[in-house]
Design a protein around this motif. Structure first.
Motif, PDB file in Angstrom:
ATOM      1  N   SER A   1      -3.854 112.063   5.195  1.00 52.53           N
ATOM      2  CA  SER A   1      -3.003 111.903   4.005  1.00 52.53           C
ATOM      3  C   SER A   1      -2.222 113.177   3.729  1.00 52.53           C
ATOM      4  O   SER A   1      -1.032 113.144   3.382  1.00 52.53           O
ATOM      5  CB  SER A   1      -3.850 111.586   2.768  1.00 52.53           C
ATOM      6  OG  SER A   1      -4.724 110.535   3.035  1.00 52.53           O
TER       7      SER A   1
ATOM      8  N   THR B   1       0.282 108.172  -4.044  1.00 52.79           N
ATOM      9  CA  THR B   1       0.734 107.500  -2.816  1.00 52.79           C
ATOM     10  C   THR B   1      -0.434 106.968  -1.992  1.00 52.79           C
ATOM     11  O   THR B   1      -0.255 106.571  -0.840  1.00 52.79           O
ATOM     12  CB  THR B   1       1.586 108.462  -1.945  1.00 52.79           C
ATOM     13  OG1 THR B   1       0.825 109.638  -1.693  1.00 52.79           O
ATOM     14  CG2 THR B   1       2.875 108.832  -2.622  1.00 52.79           C
TER      15      THR B   1
ATOM     16  N   SER C   1      -0.322 103.829   0.328  1.00 54.22           N
ATOM     17  CA  SER C   1       1.021 103.432   0.763  1.00 54.22           C
ATOM     18  C   SER C   1       1.199 103.830   2.230  1.00 54.22           C
ATOM     19  O   SER C   1       0.861 104.947   2.636  1.00 54.22           O
ATOM     20  CB  SER C   1       2.110 104.060  -0.103  1.00 54.22           C
ATOM     21  OG  SER C   1       2.008 105.448  -0.070  1.00 54.22           O
ATOM     22  N   LYS C   2       1.719 102.888   2.992  1.00 52.38           N
ATOM     23  CA  LYS C   2       1.792 103.108   4.442  1.00 52.38           C
ATOM     24  C   LYS C   2       2.830 104.169   4.799  1.00 52.38           C
ATOM     25  O   LYS C   2       2.576 105.078   5.540  1.00 52.38           O
ATOM     26  CB  LYS C   2       2.134 101.792   5.146  1.00 52.38           C
ATOM     27  CG  LYS C   2       0.951 100.852   5.182  1.00 52.38           C
ATOM     28  CD  LYS C   2       0.923 100.042   6.470  1.00 52.38           C
ATOM     29  CE  LYS C   2      -0.387  99.331   6.677  1.00 52.38           C
ATOM     30  NZ  LYS C   2      -0.855  98.593   5.476  1.00 52.38           N
ATOM     31  N   LYS C   3       4.002 103.990   4.200  1.00 48.43           N
ATOM     32  CA  LYS C   3       5.085 104.931   4.525  1.00 48.43           C
ATOM     33  C   LYS C   3       5.583 105.574   3.245  1.00 48.43           C
ATOM     34  O   LYS C   3       5.629 104.921   2.197  1.00 48.43           O
ATOM     35  CB  LYS C   3       6.241 104.178   5.191  1.00 48.43           C
ATOM     36  CG  LYS C   3       6.149 104.168   6.696  1.00 48.43           C
ATOM     37  CD  LYS C   3       7.421 103.642   7.325  1.00 48.43           C
ATOM     38  CE  LYS C   3       8.220 104.799   7.883  1.00 48.43           C
ATOM     39  NZ  LYS C   3       9.543 104.463   8.318  1.00 48.43           N
ATOM     40  N   LEU C   4       5.955 106.830   3.322  1.00 47.48           N
ATOM     41  CA  LEU C   4       6.525 107.475   2.146  1.00 47.48           C
ATOM     42  C   LEU C   4       8.040 107.323   2.192  1.00 47.48           C
ATOM     43  O   LEU C   4       8.619 107.182   3.265  1.00 47.48           O
ATOM     44  CB  LEU C   4       6.161 108.964   2.143  1.00 47.48           C
ATOM     45  CG  LEU C   4       4.668 109.290   2.128  1.00 47.48           C
ATOM     46  CD1 LEU C   4       4.439 110.800   2.171  1.00 47.48           C
ATOM     47  CD2 LEU C   4       3.992 108.702   0.893  1.00 47.48           C
ATOM     48  N   ASP C   5       8.654 107.333   0.997  1.00 47.19           N
ATOM     49  CA  ASP C   5      10.117 107.339   0.991  1.00 47.19           C
ATOM     50  C   ASP C   5      10.626 108.402   0.020  1.00 47.19           C
ATOM     51  O   ASP C   5       9.843 109.058  -0.659  1.00 47.19           O
ATOM     52  CB  ASP C   5      10.688 105.945   0.685  1.00 47.19           C
ATOM     53  CG  ASP C   5      10.187 105.414  -0.637  1.00 47.19           C
ATOM     54  OD1 ASP C   5       9.922 106.243  -1.539  1.00 47.19           O
ATOM     55  OD2 ASP C   5      10.044 104.185  -0.780  1.00 47.19           O
TER      56      ASP C   5
ATOM     57  N   ASP D   1       9.320 108.580  -3.467  1.00 52.45           N
ATOM     58  CA  ASP D   1       8.009 109.225  -3.617  1.00 52.45           C
ATOM     59  C   ASP D   1       8.172 110.737  -3.783  1.00 52.45           C
ATOM     60  O   ASP D   1       7.484 111.374  -4.576  1.00 52.45           O
ATOM     61  CB  ASP D   1       7.119 108.980  -2.382  1.00 52.45           C
ATOM     62  CG  ASP D   1       6.682 107.529  -2.268  1.00 52.45           C
ATOM     63  OD1 ASP D   1       6.307 106.942  -3.290  1.00 52.45           O
ATOM     64  OD2 ASP D   1       6.731 106.996  -1.140  1.00 52.45           O
TER      65      ASP D   1
END
Ligand code: PMP
Ligand code: GLU
Length: 411
Positions: free
Chosen positions: A289, A379, A382-386, A389
């Motif tokens: 993470s 987060t 959550s699989k992907k950060l954007d 975030d």
């Protein structure tokens, strides 16, 4: 009164990293908005189980052995052997109050010359001066990912008269954020000339692609591995680091033990007990993470900052990026950083603090100015950060990068 200070000490200044940290806090307290990109420390909380281990061992009050707690050394040796293909046992490990202290003691012990790739972390050179060891810089560039090539290393060695040499290799690197991809050829040259390598692996668990390789695999008999708790588990302030020293360097290890016993005695007992938890248990969930956030943040800064006038190497691990502002025209990188701080509030460290020529407009940027605890919590799962975030959890990164970009565009 200066007569009471040794010459090599009178020349020193407070370490650049700590000085920028304190200056940033001072400016912030005076009401100025500061983007703290100067100092590099983990923004993340220590894993709960390790904090709990510290609480449970708060009653440990006796001095521990000068080399460190036996169970901790045993655990660390196993950890290194498993993760890095080493062959250490507990006798190879020496525990210190941070690797910085062990490196200082190393310079006091070591008789010979020191080889530093430029860029190198800010404390290696001052520590060599304290130990009265001559430093030879090997200038590197982004073309070789900011590490020396075998040829550069060999050419340098051939020009040095000293019989013993100590080479520092730090991968993932502070300040460039790059990983060394020519470890084997460096190890081969070191082996040929019997150069001792101090492999500073303090950021090894923060290697973004996960496959960390230690130079000790290629040259086990001549490599000292240096790492600790400070970066991967957010425990810089706990002050625990260690060296793994091969049997072939036993004399060095014995001298180091003596200097430990004559200086700090032994590292704080509760911290050593807690560190067993850090190295015995698998913390890969936490680490994944943390790395996801660090690498997303690093890539955001990289993508948003680089341009036809700003060169940056792609981030590969750790906390740092090393941009070069090719359209900046200051008398030194230090003057450039002063101008950036005054005009934008972004604190950076000049490339000259890392051994680069001061005429090169390079600066180190640490992208850790955010609350890592909140970022992790918000987060989780959550699989992907954007980018949203990042805007929510690391607003100083977003605003600081924008301010830096505006500054560069205004030149
Ligand atoms: N090496 C490098 C490259 C570092 O960035 C640091 C950070 N302070 C250290 C060594 C020393 O870490 P510590 O003394 O906390 O183990
Ligand atoms: N390693 C951190 C840095 O380079 C700071 C801690 C230190 O210098 O001791 O910013």
């Amino acid at each position: 009164m200066n007569k009471i200070i040794k010459e090599q000490i009178a020349k020193l200044k407070p370490s650049a990293t700590l000085a920028i940290n304190e200056e940033s806090s001072r400016l912030e307290k005076s009401g100025k908005k500061i983007y703290k990109f100067g100092f590099g420390q983990s923004p993340f909380p220590i894993p709960d189980s390790i904090v709990l281990a510290l609480k449970n061992n708060a009653d440990k009050h006796r001095y521990l052995p000068m080399q460190g707690l036996e169970e901790l050394r045993f655990t660390i040796a196993n950890y290194l052997n498993k993760n890095n293909n080493n062959n250490f046992n507990k006798e190879n490990i020496v525990i210190g109050p941070g690797t910085k202290e062990l490196m200082l003691l190393t310079q006091i012990i070591f008789k010979g010359d020191v080889l530093l790739p430029a860029p190198s972390w800010v404390s290696y050179q001052p520590q060599a001066l304290i130990g009265k060891n001559k430093v030879h810089w090997i200038q590197t560039s982004s073309n070789s990912n900011w590490f020396p090539t075998a040829k550069q290393l060999e050419d340098k060695i051939k020009n040095i008269k000293s019989e013993s040499l100590l080479l520092f290799i730090n991968s993932p690197n502070n300040p460039s954020g790059t990983v060394c991809n020519n470890l084997q050829e460096i190890a081969e040259v070191a082996k040929k000339y019997k150069v001792i390598i101090l492999s500073d692996e303090i950021y090894s668990q923060l290697n973004f692609n996960g496959q960390y390789k230690s130079i000790s695999n290629f040259y086990p008999e001549g490599t000292i591995v240096s790492t600790g708790l400070s970066k991967w588990c957010g425990a810089g302030g706990w002050r625990l680091g260690f060296f793994a020293i091969p049997n072939q360097l036993e004399n060095f290890k014995n001298s180091l033990k003596i200097l430990c016993s004559e200086s700090f005695t032994s590292v704080s007992a509760p911290i050593q007990y807690a560190a067993i938890e850090a190295y015995k248990v698998d913390h890969s969930k936490y680490l994944n993470s943390v790395k996801k956030i660090l690498s997303f943040t690093a890539n955001y800064v990289y993508e948003n900052l680089r341009s036809n006038v700003i060169n940056i190497s792609k981030p590969e691990g750790g906390f740092y990026l090393f941009p070069e502002f090719n359209n900046a025209n200051f008398s030194s990188s230090s003057e450039m950083c002063k101008d950036i701080l005054n005009k934008t509030g972004v604190a950076l460290l000049p490339g000259s603090d890392f051994g680069l020529d001061s005429s090169k407009m390079l600066a180190r940027l640490s992208y850790t100015d955010f609350n890592g605890g909140n970022f992790l919590k918000n987060t989780l799962g959550s699989k992907k950060l954007d980018t949203a975030d990042l805007e929510k959890n690391a607003p100083n990164i977003v605003a600081g990068v924008a301010a830096l970009k505006d500054w560069s565009n205004s030149l």
